[in-house]
Structures are given as structure tokens and as C-alpha cells.
Design an enzyme around this catalytic site. Structure first.
Site, PDB file in Angstrom:
ATOM      1  N   ASP A 325      75.791  56.441  41.333  1.00 21.91           N
ATOM      2  CA  ASP A 325      75.547  57.151  40.068  1.00 21.91           C
ATOM      3  C   ASP A 325      74.389  56.446  39.378  1.00 21.91           C
ATOM      4  OD1 ASP A 325      75.654  58.660  37.797  1.00 21.91           O
ATOM      5  OD2 ASP A 325      77.587  57.913  37.096  1.00 21.91           O
ATOM      6  N   CYS A 352      72.263  62.961  37.058  1.00 25.96           N
ATOM      7  CA  CYS A 352      71.913  63.813  35.916  1.00 25.96           C
ATOM      8  C   CYS A 352      70.501  64.356  36.083  1.00 25.96           C
ATOM      9  CB  CYS A 352      72.033  63.032  34.611  1.00 25.96           C
ATOM     10  SG  CYS A 352      70.948  61.595  34.516  1.00 25.96           S
TER      11      CYS A 352
END
Length: 397
Positions: A325, A352
Site C-alpha cells: 500500500d 490511491c
């Protein structure tokens, strides 16, 4: 799905929301279509699950950073800086993305600033000025607030402690549920990494966030510079998706790269044999270690760069699962190279930034991995941003 019947008064000028708050379903479909088009070379559309909407779509953010700004004529604002050219400071008086009391904190800080005309707004290109940012973080356990004021650490722009204490008193006299107050001094110099000197002014050292997965709840202590997903309920959906994708048997070892405060690893620890976390930010590692003890998790965390950790362990037997992540910039080539040498059976890539994600997923595919499933999750309603969880499996060993 929660409906919004009006748009924020700052929509279209502050740079925060890129689509009207009244058109959430339309913006969600646009994000989904863009993701399908982007990833079509790597994965069949039937393996891309429908996007999980954000809930709530209003006032769900647990963190917001506001900027001090002033023009060459000395006009001062505290709020957002518009993306327009020339840039403009937008004095935010409303924001539908965060608790209304965050705007109260903004207003009290503006009042304090007005009594100190000698304090200028920080100008990053020249590393000049005193006041940088005001950050508001909100815990979902007691709905309380952590406030962080960031100022310049340069001696000629330093803010006296007595003036900072005036700001602190202004906030505490407001009656708002403020749990902790921090003062950060930004130490920035040419050709050197930016660091921060943090002073704890008031209250707790941390903020409490709770995440629940399949009825199991964990409490997380979040410090000023710890990363935590900006929408707590969406964070639960991200972790649930990871758990569903990896289908753990309880015998796996899971490597959690860029683990932050340990939210993913700790939440998954009941389902696997062992979690190994890796994080470069000392503040986040301190939070992770505290959270591991707090939740009695079978997780060990290392303060180390992901690239260095993977390089040190590239010759070990292949791991069962690696969860990555990373920041918006992705893993970067060298870290990805050493991860490939570790040859994990499954990789979960959470991002993201789908543009960076597809670039690095393409490299993984070129080296023997296949995209098996994809789950987009909306964390930033009314913007073009979309969180995306991808499962990759190695085809052969």
C-alpha cells in the site's frame, strides 16, 4: 445512498471537489468507466468488481489539511489554495467533506492570526514565511479532535512559544472536544530531506480510531504524522476486500509493506499465522508497535525502507502473501525489482493512484504474475480519485 441537495459554496474554486456534490452517482460511474478503460489490457472486465460507494458521502473525512496563504499585497487567507493560475487563497467557511467543527477550529485560528500581523504565511518555493498548515484529525471512537499547527523551523521565521500558547488557549477556550494539540516546526533546506520537530502542547499523544472486520474490532492509536486511511468506514471495506482476496487458511506468513500504523496487518492477524510489517516513518512505526501490543496482534514491524527490506530478504523461500500500500508515487523500480526476486505467491496491491498502479502491475505481469481480481473502492467522493485493490498471483514457481 445519502443524497446531497446542495453544493458547497466553494465548489469549483477551492480545488477540493471536482464534481458537484449533488451528482455523486454520475461521478462514481465515470470513475468506474475510467478504471475499466485503464486496466483493460491487463484484466478482463468481468474480473473487475463493481465500485464500492463511499459511505457516508458527506462529512466522512477523518483528516483535513488547511493552508495559510497570502498575496504579494499582504492579503491573508486560511483554507485551501486554488489550482488556478495565478494561485489564490480560498478562505474556507464551509466544507461538506468533514465535520462542521473543523471549520470552527479554522475560524478560531483565523482570529488568533489576525491578532499577530507580524506572522506571514509560508511560501514553499522560497522557504520563507512563518505559518504553513493547520491539520485537523478526528477520531471515530469518541469523535474527538487532534489539532496540528505546522510552522517554519527557520530561525528568522520562527514563531515564539508564547504566541503558539496563545493559539492553544484560543482553541481550548472554544469548548470544542479537542483531545490533543501539537506544534510542528518544518525544517527544510536545499538538497536535504524535509523533517519536522514536533512539540506536544496538550492532551493525549495520539488519537483513537476503531476498525471492525467481520465483527472483530481493533483500536488504533494514531500519532500526528502517522498515515491512516482518510475514511474510516472505507478503510474497513479495503481490509475486508484484502481478506476476501487472499482467502487465508491460518497458516500463511503475510508481509505488509508500507504498513503505516499497522491497520491492515493488525486487522488481518487473526486470519494468518504471522504478519511482518515494514515502514520507513519512525512516528508510524511507534504507532504500529503500540497498536500491536494494544490489540495483541501476531505482528512484527521493522523500521526500514521497503526496498532495503526486500533486498535483504530476496533469497528467502517465497512468501505466501505480500500486501503493498505505497504512496501515490508507487513502489519505484528498485523496490519492485527486489520484491519480484522474493517471488511471493500472492500480491495484493492497494493504491490511491491507478496510473502508478497499472504501470507497476504491468511490470509484475511481465515477470510471471496475473491479475485475478480487482475491487475499486471510493474513498474520495466528488473527486476523480479512486482507491483500487488488486489481487495478483504468480503463475509458476
Amino acid at each position: 445512498m445519502l443524497a446531497c441537495h446542495h453544493n458547497c459554496k466553494h465548489f469549483g474554486i477551492c480545488g477540493g471537489c471536482s464534481s458537484p456534490q449533488t451528482e455523486y452517482e454520475l461521478s462514481l460511474k465515470a470513475k468506474e468507466l475510467a478504471l475499466h478503460n485503464l486496466f483493460s489490457p491487463l484484466i478482463p472486465s468481468q474480473k473487475i468488481l463493481p465500485v464500492i460507494p463511499c459511505s457516508p458521502i458527506l462529512r466522512g473525512r477523518n483528516k483535513m489539511e488547511f493552508s495559510f496563504y497570502q498575496t504579494v499585497d499582504g492579503e491573508k487567507t486560511l483554507g485551501f489554495i486554488s489550482p488556478s493560475k495565478p494561485k489564490k487563497g480560498i478562505p474556507i467557511t464551509e466544507c461538506l467533506m468533514i465535520d462542521e467543527r473543523a471549520i470552527d477550529i479554522l475560524n478560531y485560528t483565523r482570529s488568533w492570526w489576525a491578532t499577530h500581523p507580524e506572522l506571514s504565511a509560508y511560501y514553499p518555493p522560497l522557504n520563507k514565511g512563518s505559518l504553513c498548515t493547520l491539520t485537523v484529525r478526528i477520531g471515530n471512537v469518541s469523535n474527538d479532535f487532534m489539532i496540528i499547527l505546522t510552522t517554519s523551523g527557520r530561525e528568522e521565521f520562527a514563531v515564539p512559544l508564547s504566541v503558539i500558547q496563545e493559539w492553544q488557549k484560543t482553541l481550548l477556550d472554544s469548548g470544542l472536544p479537542i483531545t490533543s494539540i501539537f506544534w510542528e516546526e518544518k525544517l527544510s533546506a536545499r538538497n536535504s530531506p524535509t523533517t519536522f520537530r514536533t512539540t506536544h502542547l496538550y492532551g493525549e499523544q495520539f488519537l483513537k480510531q476503531q476498525l471492525s472486520i467481520e465483527g472483530r474490532s481493533n483500536i488504533f492509536h494514531v500519532r500526528p504524522r502517522s498515515f491512516f486511511q482518510p475514511q474510516s468506514r472505507q478503510a474497513e471495506k479495503i481490509i475486508q476486500t484484502i481478506k476476501d482476496f487472499i482467502s487465508p487458511t491460518g497458516e500463511e506468513t503475510l508481509l505488509d509493506l508500507y504498513c503505516g500504523a499497522g491497520t491492515i496487518g493488525i486487522s488481518l492477524s487473526p486470519y494468518v499465522k504471522k504478519i511482518i510489517g515494514v515502514e520507513l516513518v519512525p512516528d508510524a512505526v511507534a504507532s504500529a508497535q503500540e497498536n500491536i501490543q494494544l490489540n495483541s496482534a501476531n505482528m512484527e514491524v521493522f523500521l526500514e525502507d521497503a526496498k532495503q527490506f526486500c533486498r535483504r530478504h530476496e533469497h528467502l523461500p517465497p512468501l505466501d502473501i505480500v500486501v503493498i500500500d505505497p504512496p501515490r508515487c508507487g513502489m519505484q523500480n528498485k523496490a519492485l525489482k527486489y520484491l519480484l526476486r522474493m517471488s511471493p505467491k500472492k500480491i495484493i496491491y492497494v493504491s490511491c493512484n491507478p496510473l502508478t498502479q497499472i504501470s507497476e502491475c504491468s511490470i509484475l505481469v511481465e515477470h510471471g504474475y496475473q491479475l485475478q481480481r480487482m475491487q475499486p473502492i471510493d474513498q474520495f467522493p466528488h473527486t476523480h480519485h479512486l482507491e483500487n485493490v488488486v489481487l495478483l498471483e504468480r503463475l509458476s514457481f
